[in-house]
Structures are given as structure tokens and as C-alpha cells.
Design a protein around this motif. Sequence first.
Motif, PDB file in Angstrom:
ATOM      1  N   VAL A  56      12.040  18.583   8.679  1.00  0.00           N
ATOM      2  CA  VAL A  56      11.147  17.797   9.141  1.00  0.00           C
ATOM      3  C   VAL A  56       9.804  18.348   8.578  1.00  0.00           C
ATOM      4  O   VAL A  56       8.622  17.751   8.172  1.00  0.00           O
ATOM      5  N   VAL A  57       9.640  19.714   8.759  1.00  0.00           N
ATOM      6  CA  VAL A  57       8.129  20.439   8.552  1.00  0.00           C
ATOM      7  C   VAL A  57       7.973  19.999   6.924  1.00  0.00           C
ATOM      8  O   VAL A  57       6.896  19.595   6.724  1.00  0.00           O
ATOM      9  N   GLU A  58       8.966  20.034   6.272  1.00  0.00           N
ATOM     10  CA  GLU A  58       8.492  19.898   4.940  1.00  0.00           C
ATOM     11  C   GLU A  58       8.351  18.626   4.309  1.00  0.00           C
ATOM     12  O   GLU A  58       7.380  18.083   3.836  1.00  0.00           O
ATOM     13  N   VAL A  59       8.820  17.491   4.847  1.00  0.00           N
ATOM     14  CA  VAL A  59       8.648  16.255   4.956  1.00  0.00           C
ATOM     15  C   VAL A  59       7.271  15.846   5.493  1.00  0.00           C
ATOM     16  O   VAL A  59       6.546  15.083   4.724  1.00  0.00           O
ATOM     17  N   VAL A  60       7.021  16.462   6.522  1.00  0.00           N
ATOM     18  CA  VAL A  60       5.741  16.288   7.028  1.00  0.00           C
ATOM     19  C   VAL A  60       4.516  16.865   6.341  1.00  0.00           C
ATOM     20  O   VAL A  60       3.498  16.153   6.111  1.00  0.00           O
ATOM     21  N   LYS A  61       4.840  17.902   5.790  1.00  0.00           N
ATOM     22  CA  LYS A  61       3.696  18.646   4.831  1.00  0.00           C
ATOM     23  C   LYS A  61       3.502  18.019   3.341  1.00  0.00           C
ATOM     24  O   LYS A  61       2.375  18.252   2.822  1.00  0.00           O
ATOM     25  N   THR A  62       4.532  17.316   3.159  1.00  0.00           N
ATOM     26  CA  THR A  62       4.518  16.903   1.654  1.00  0.00           C
ATOM     27  C   THR A  62       3.275  16.114   1.472  1.00  0.00           C
ATOM     28  O   THR A  62       2.858  15.379   2.248  1.00  0.00           O
ATOM     29  N   TRP A  65       0.159  16.377   3.921  1.00  0.00           N
ATOM     30  CA  TRP A  65       0.524  15.652   5.323  1.00  0.00           C
ATOM     31  C   TRP A  65       0.363  14.279   5.175  1.00  0.00           C
ATOM     32  O   TRP A  65      -0.243  13.432   6.019  1.00  0.00           O
ATOM     33  N   MET A  66       0.923  13.602   4.110  1.00  0.00           N
ATOM     34  CA  MET A  66       0.924  12.162   3.975  1.00  0.00           C
ATOM     35  C   MET A  66       1.430  11.407   5.025  1.00  0.00           C
ATOM     36  O   MET A  66       1.178  10.366   5.722  1.00  0.00           O
ATOM     37  N   MET A  67       2.551  12.237   5.779  1.00  0.00           N
ATOM     38  CA  MET A  67       3.564  11.654   6.659  1.00  0.00           C
ATOM     39  C   MET A  67       2.555  11.215   7.948  1.00  0.00           C
ATOM     40  O   MET A  67       2.574  10.195   8.599  1.00  0.00           O
ATOM     41  N   ILE A  68       1.603  12.100   8.336  1.00  0.00           N
ATOM     42  CA  ILE A  68       0.854  12.048   9.339  1.00  0.00           C
ATOM     43  C   ILE A  68      -0.279  11.041   9.146  1.00  0.00           C
ATOM     44  O   ILE A  68      -0.398  10.027   9.830  1.00  0.00           O
ATOM     45  N   THR A  69      -0.642  10.828   7.971  1.00  0.00           N
ATOM     46  CA  THR A  69      -1.933   9.749   7.672  1.00  0.00           C
ATOM     47  C   THR A  69      -0.944   8.603   7.877  1.00  0.00           C
ATOM     48  O   THR A  69      -1.652   7.532   8.331  1.00  0.00           O
ATOM     49  N   ALA A  70       0.405   8.560   7.432  1.00  0.00           N
ATOM     50  CA  ALA A  70       0.926   7.261   7.526  1.00  0.00           C
ATOM     51  C   ALA A  70       1.177   6.785   8.702  1.00  0.00           C
ATOM     52  O   ALA A  70       1.134   5.457   8.969  1.00  0.00           O
ATOM     53  N   GLY A 218      -3.011   2.699  -2.585  1.00  0.00           N
ATOM     54  CA  GLY A 218      -3.525   3.987  -2.712  1.00  0.00           C
ATOM     55  C   GLY A 218      -2.893   4.935  -1.271  1.00  0.00           C
ATOM     56  O   GLY A 218      -2.272   4.424  -0.475  1.00  0.00           O
ATOM     57  N   ASN A 219      -2.857   6.444  -1.952  1.00  0.00           N
ATOM     58  CA  ASN A 219      -2.256   7.560  -0.838  1.00  0.00           C
ATOM     59  C   ASN A 219      -2.898   7.522   0.470  1.00  0.00           C
ATOM     60  O   ASN A 219      -2.338   7.353   1.603  1.00  0.00           O
ATOM     61  N   LEU A 226       5.694   2.934   2.954  1.00  0.00           N
ATOM     62  CA  LEU A 226       5.364   3.190   1.628  1.00  0.00           C
ATOM     63  C   LEU A 226       5.661   4.699   1.445  1.00  0.00           C
ATOM     64  O   LEU A 226       5.828   5.054   0.344  1.00  0.00           O
ATOM     65  N   THR A 227       5.557   5.511   2.585  1.00  0.00           N
ATOM     66  CA  THR A 227       5.879   6.936   2.316  1.00  0.00           C
ATOM     67  C   THR A 227       7.266   6.880   2.038  1.00  0.00           C
ATOM     68  O   THR A 227       7.600   7.854   0.664  1.00  0.00           O
ATOM     69  N   LEU A 228       8.274   6.366   2.296  1.00  0.00           N
ATOM     70  CA  LEU A 228       9.863   6.250   1.914  1.00  0.00           C
ATOM     71  C   LEU A 228       9.702   6.122   0.598  1.00  0.00           C
ATOM     72  O   LEU A 228      10.567   6.546  -0.324  1.00  0.00           O
ATOM     73  N   TYR A 229       8.831   5.061   0.085  1.00  0.00           N
ATOM     74  CA  TYR A 229       8.999   4.440  -1.455  1.00  0.00           C
ATOM     75  C   TYR A 229       8.287   5.446  -2.214  1.00  0.00           C
ATOM     76  O   TYR A 229       8.855   5.889  -3.329  1.00  0.00           O
ATOM     77  N   ASN A 230       7.331   6.120  -1.761  1.00  0.00           N
ATOM     78  CA  ASN A 230       6.821   7.285  -2.685  1.00  0.00           C
ATOM     79  C   ASN A 230       7.596   8.323  -2.674  1.00  0.00           C
ATOM     80  O   ASN A 230       7.924   8.978  -3.543  1.00  0.00           O
ATOM     81  N   PHE A 231       8.326   8.938  -1.342  1.00  0.00           N
ATOM     82  CA  PHE A 231       9.278  10.010  -1.582  1.00  0.00           C
ATOM     83  C   PHE A 231      10.447   9.664  -2.551  1.00  0.00           C
ATOM     84  O   PHE A 231      11.124  10.634  -3.095  1.00  0.00           O
ATOM     85  N   GLN A 232      10.958   8.554  -2.449  1.00  0.00           N
ATOM     86  CA  GLN A 232      12.089   8.329  -3.377  1.00  0.00           C
ATOM     87  C   GLN A 232      11.775   8.645  -4.675  1.00  0.00           C
ATOM     88  O   GLN A 232      12.907   9.396  -5.192  1.00  0.00           O
TER      89      GLN A 232
END
Lengths: 275, 302
Positions: A56-62, A65-70, A218-219, A226-232
Motif C-alpha cells: 500500500v505504501v509503495e503504491v501510494v508513494k509511486t 504520490w499520484m494515488m493521493i492526487t487521483a 495529464g498526470n 487512470l492510475t490503474l491504467y498508468n500502473f499497468q
Amino acid sequence: MKKRTSILGGAAAIAATFVVFVIPFIFIILMAFKDRQQSALRDFSLPTGFHFWENVVEVVKTRNWMMITAFINSSIITVVSVTLLVIFAAMVGYVLARRKTRWNGLIEFLVLAGLMVPPAVVPTIWLLQGLQLFGTLHGMILIEVAYNLPFSIILYRAFVATIPRDLDEAAIIDGARPLDVFFRIVLPLLWPVTVTNIVVQSVGIFNDFTNPLYYLPGNANATVQLTLYNFQSQFSTAYNLLFTNILLITIPPLLVFMFFNRQIVAGMTAGAVKG
Amino acid sequence: MSASTMAGSPNRAETRAIKRSPYPGWFFTPAAIIYSVLFLVPTFASLYFSLTRWTLFDSEFIGLENFAQFLREPFLIKGLINTVIYAAVTSGLKVVVGLLLAVMLTSQIVGRGYLRSVIFFPVLVSTVGVGITFTVLMHPTQGMINETLALFGIAGPGWLTDPNLALYSVALVDVWKGVGLATVIYIAGLVAIPQDYYEAARIDGATPWQNFWYVTLPLCRPATSTVITLSFIGGLRTFDLIWAMTKGGPGFASDTIASVIYKQYQAGFYGLSTAGNVVLFILIALLVVPLTMFLNRKQGHE
């Protein structure tokens, strides 16, 4: 005898649906608990260690912190567009059900067209650019409102028809202005269908992937889908993070499902014309 | 649409009377503005821009060339055919499976609450999340589905890598995700059937199968028509699941019009992409309008 067969049948149904519908979710959860090496095997096995929190920490920080923005972006889009949808659609549904004019036919046609006609993507982008709304949250919110209005209007119109006219007519005779009648008397009475609207539309808008993909590039503007799509692409091998991400974005719909199950089912079957 | 308050603009007294209407036409205004500007204007603009070579800054009128290209390029025709197949397969399966599940869930079966929740929950989950999960599960050698089949000695197919199968695999996942909605619509339809009919059928000594075929099926036709229309339109417009699972591949094997629209948009062929939109619109109009008319006509004969 009858009872016995129904228990047997029930057991079989429970087993079958467990395999088909539950195991994929268990698979997501197991993957989210694994470390990177084990998750690369993509098999259905118990995690060798408890790595959920690290993931979780790694996903959120990637990606900064894109996850938080998203999550913030998605929440803003969902809350604002659902609020606007509820008010505007209730206003249309109310007048549409109460007053018969020659415009009713046209409006009903437009509502049905809105459910069927696929949005013209590139012309919409061209128009949004002209209005300086392309790639902005404002633009995205207005798009969600425009695309989901027909469904909300149908729900409201059907419900307004079940409210006795006497209630608003009494207030009108007492001299209340139309806006007061609407906001103080009618809108509160519409509460059950408003809850349905809020629940169904929030889930839909929160899960929307296609429209943000087109209209919100845009990020900085990423939404959760879209985070899912970018992470993929980024984690093409880090399946543990990918599935942690899937699990995280499934939590909001899960909560909604747990608390509003009945309203969702009611809404989706009542206004069952959504395209 | 505030136009209704202005219509005709007759004498003052009458205008004031209309203005004083307790159900004022201007209540339509906010919705009408947003809907017209962001939905109607682009839709009408698409009719023109589909006839152009377009860079967003300027457009060159080329007549029906984009549509000609759509019918000339094999991969674009493939997308067209795939779209219809996908819509037919998903809506057909949702009707059959949804109805069976609904019949099961309205009978005296144990664990109804659990079954209902479990079947419905995928409807609310992110389509892309579901797509990614099943892409992993359907991997030809390392996916769980084929590994399980191997335990029984069955060599599983390349669900998403076999060009002949990819579209159907995605359609299956679509059914997995969407059948819950079809089921709850059918449950609402089944519950509305008066018990008298079953009572009469029982007195006549009907078998459970006859019950289903001659009572349940005809009387839940409104639900059937809703499920078909809904999932057929949804199937024709589908994009996110295909994009998450195959991106239209392998090759162009699972492209649908919606994915073609996106690919042409990404490639900068805005005119062609818009023509794709118009084609999709025409396809929906040509298939769905007769379909709903057919379904409703049948209903009228009951």
C-alpha cells in the motif's frame, strides 16, 4: 423432500457462485498481500509473508504520490458532479412531470437520445478546448453532468409522478414562490430517489474510465481509474502493486455496496434504461 | 429550456401569468445549457467533421472519404463486425444466465442473500480493475484458469492470445461483470408476476418446466426487453473492458468501433475518428430502434 432438494440446490449454487464470483476477488486480495517475487508467479496460493502494508505504501508513494492526487481528483469530480446532477435533474423531472406543454415531447426525446447516442469524442474535445475547459476538473465535471443527466431525469420524473400534487399546490396557494416550493417542499419529498441517484451516479462516475481518458489527460489530473491504467505499464512485472491498486480503488464501491445495497438495486431496476 | 416562457411573447398580462406559473419553464435552463453545449453541439458538429480531414485547428472538406475508408480498410470492417458480435453475444448470454439466476434466486433456496450479493457486486467494481484481473487469470500458461483446467487434464486455450477467441473471452468477462444487473432486473420482473397464474398452472397439473416456459417466460417479457436493450446498447458502445484486456488485439482481432475511435484519435486522424463515432451512432440507431420496436410490439400482443 422439497426442503432437502432446495438445500442441496442451494449448496450447489453457493459452491458454483463461490468459484465463479468470489475466487477472483480472493485472488486480488491474495496478490495484494504477496511480495513482488511471489506475485510474479500469479498463482492461487497463500502469501509467504504479510506484505500488504508495504505494498500500500509503495503504491501510494509511486509517481510522486499520484494515488493521493487521483483520489482527491476523483472525489471532487464525483461529489460536485453528483450534486449538480441531483439539483438540475430534479428541477427538470419536477416540471416535466407537473406541467404538460408542447415541449415535453421534445425533452423526452432528448432524454432518450442521451441514453442511446454515443458522445462524439473529438468534437467534444475541440469544443472544450474552445471553452478553455479541456483537461480541467471543471470541464470533466460538466461532461459527467451532461452525460448522466438523462438517467437522473428519468428517475426523478417517475418519482415526482407518485407525489400528490396537493402538497405543492397547497404551498402555492399560500403564496410560496416556485423556488421555495421546489427546495423546501418537493426536494425533501424526493429524498428516497435522491439517495438512489446519489449512490448509482457516484459509483458510475467514480468508476468512469473512458471519459477521463479522453477529456482529462495529464498526470496532474489523473483520476483513480487512470492510475490503474498508468500502473499497468509501469509495473508490468510488479503484480503485487498492481493488485494492491485494484484493491484500493475497489474499497469505495464496496463501502457503498455495504451501506446502500437496496437503493442501488432499486435505482438500477427502476430506471433500467441506462445505456 | 427557457424558450417555453418566451414562446410567442404575447401581451404583458399573459406573459406575467406564464411567469407566475408554479412550474416555471426556466427550471429546465441549467440542465438544458449543460446538455446542449456539451452533448448536442458536439453531436451535430460530428456530422460535419466526419466529412473532413481534421487537425483540430483547421479542417478540409473531403466528402464521404472517411466513410469510404471505413468500408475499405479490412481492420475497420473487422471492428464493425466485432462490435455487433460482441453486443449480440453479451446481451444474449445476459438474458439467458440472468433469467436462470433470477428464477433460482426467487425460489425457496438457501443462502439467497449471499447469492444475490455475490452475483451483483461485480456490477459496482471498476471495469478496468476487472479487466486487468481477468487478463492475469486468463494467461495461457501462467493464468489460474488454464492451470486449473490442466489439473483435470484439459489443455486450456489461449483465451486472449488466440485471435479467434479473444473477442469472446472479453465478452465472457463482460457477462461476468454485468449479469448481476440483468439478474436484479429479472428478479423485479419475476416478483411482479401475480401468483394466481402459478396457482392456475398448478391446478392444471403443469410441470415445473411448463411453468417456466408458458408462465414465467411470457410474463417477464418487459424485463427481457429491458435487459436486451440495455446490454445491447452497452455492448455496442463498449470500450473500457476491451481496452483493459486486449487493446483490440491480437492484431485487430478484438477491435470494436469504440476502440477504433480511440486508436484513430491517438494517431491524430481526428476526421476518421469522428466518422467512427457517426458510424457507431448509425449502427445503434439501425439496430436498437427496430429491436426496441420489435420487443415492445410483442409485448402489446400479450
